[in-house]
Design a protein around this motif. Sequence first.
Motif, mmCIF file in Angstrom:
data_model
loop_
_atom_site.group_PDB
_atom_site.id
_atom_site.type_symbol
_atom_site.label_atom_id
_atom_site.label_comp_id
_atom_site.label_asym_id
_atom_site.label_seq_id
_atom_site.Cartn_x
_atom_site.Cartn_y
_atom_site.Cartn_z
ATOM 1 N N PRO A 94 35.986 30.696 2.726
ATOM 2 C CA PRO A 94 36.499 32.347 3.892
ATOM 3 C C PRO A 94 36.598 32.616 5.064
ATOM 4 O O PRO A 94 36.810 32.801 5.533
ATOM 5 C CB PRO A 94 35.415 32.821 3.067
ATOM 6 N N SER A 95 35.624 31.480 5.482
ATOM 7 C CA SER A 95 35.076 31.729 7.074
ATOM 8 C C SER A 95 36.317 31.444 7.877
ATOM 9 O O SER A 95 36.648 31.805 9.408
ATOM 10 C CB SER A 95 33.749 31.519 7.264
ATOM 11 N N ASP A 96 36.620 29.989 7.454
ATOM 12 C CA ASP A 96 38.195 29.509 8.384
ATOM 13 C C ASP A 96 39.090 31.068 8.573
ATOM 14 O O ASP A 96 39.872 30.734 8.817
ATOM 15 C CB ASP A 96 38.120 28.402 7.976
ATOM 16 N N SER A 100 40.787 32.656 11.234
ATOM 17 C CA SER A 100 42.489 32.765 11.628
ATOM 18 C C SER A 100 43.087 33.828 11.383
ATOM 19 O O SER A 100 43.696 34.666 12.727
ATOM 20 C CB SER A 100 43.441 32.359 10.699
ATOM 21 N N LEU A 101 42.412 34.934 10.512
ATOM 22 C CA LEU A 101 42.503 36.776 10.884
ATOM 23 C C LEU A 101 42.101 36.887 11.775
ATOM 24 O O LEU A 101 43.074 37.431 12.548
ATOM 25 C CB LEU A 101 42.067 37.183 9.490
ATOM 26 N N SER A 102 41.476 36.804 12.214
ATOM 27 C CA SER A 102 40.690 36.838 14.058
ATOM 28 C C SER A 102 41.374 36.668 15.234
ATOM 29 O O SER A 102 41.641 37.755 16.032
ATOM 30 C CB SER A 102 39.361 36.839 13.780
ATOM 31 N N LEU A 107 40.405 42.099 15.706
ATOM 32 C CA LEU A 107 39.734 42.903 14.589
ATOM 33 C C LEU A 107 38.604 44.437 15.084
ATOM 34 O O LEU A 107 38.565 44.297 15.895
ATOM 35 C CB LEU A 107 38.121 42.353 13.501
ATOM 36 N N SER A 108 38.765 45.446 14.338
ATOM 37 C CA SER A 108 38.110 47.158 14.554
ATOM 38 C C SER A 108 36.350 46.457 15.004
ATOM 39 O O SER A 108 36.215 45.880 13.694
ATOM 40 C CB SER A 108 38.186 48.005 13.989
ATOM 41 N N VAL A 112 35.307 44.740 11.342
ATOM 42 C CA VAL A 112 33.750 43.645 11.703
ATOM 43 C C VAL A 112 32.022 44.300 11.161
ATOM 44 O O VAL A 112 31.562 43.334 10.673
ATOM 45 C CB VAL A 112 33.473 43.391 13.552
ATOM 46 N N GLU A 113 32.001 45.165 11.434
ATOM 47 C CA GLU A 113 31.316 45.866 10.558
ATOM 48 C C GLU A 113 30.771 45.562 9.028
ATOM 49 O O GLU A 113 30.128 44.599 8.207
ATOM 50 C CB GLU A 113 30.627 47.127 10.965
ATOM 51 N N LYS A 114 32.040 45.100 8.632
ATOM 52 C CA LYS A 114 32.433 45.218 6.888
ATOM 53 C C LYS A 114 32.040 44.019 6.578
ATOM 54 O O LYS A 114 31.676 43.420 5.866
ATOM 55 C CB LYS A 114 34.085 45.844 6.484
#
Length: 123
Positions: A94-96, A100-102, A107-108, A112-114
């Motif tokens: 999941p971290s990879d 990749s998404l970031s 990211l807002s 990031v907080e979520k």
Amino acid sequence: MDLMTDCEQIVMKSVWDAGKDVSLQEIMKDLETRFHKVWKRQTISTFLLHLIEKGYLRSYRQGRVFYYVPLVKEEDYKNEQTKMFLDFWFEGSPSDMIASLSDQKELSQEEVEKIKELAARLD
């Protein structure tokens, strides 16, 4: 269970989002309104038949109208698809995937907080 094609997924999403037993006519209207798909009645009927054969839907007749009912919950399908995507593209990490998404989209602060909240739950 066989995978859905892209078109079958759109039809299935329409059925899930209806939140009730839904007729072909209602599906056709929804597909045109929300997904801008102007498919012929026979085309949608074929997709529905394939979804029944694959075990995603069942149908029943009431008078002259056929209604369609999901047999697979949307959340279960999303979870399975997410796991397959994660395993195939990110070797189950999941971290990879988040990295990749970031890289693709900033990211807002809220996102990031979520992510931080989710990470804290795992500790």
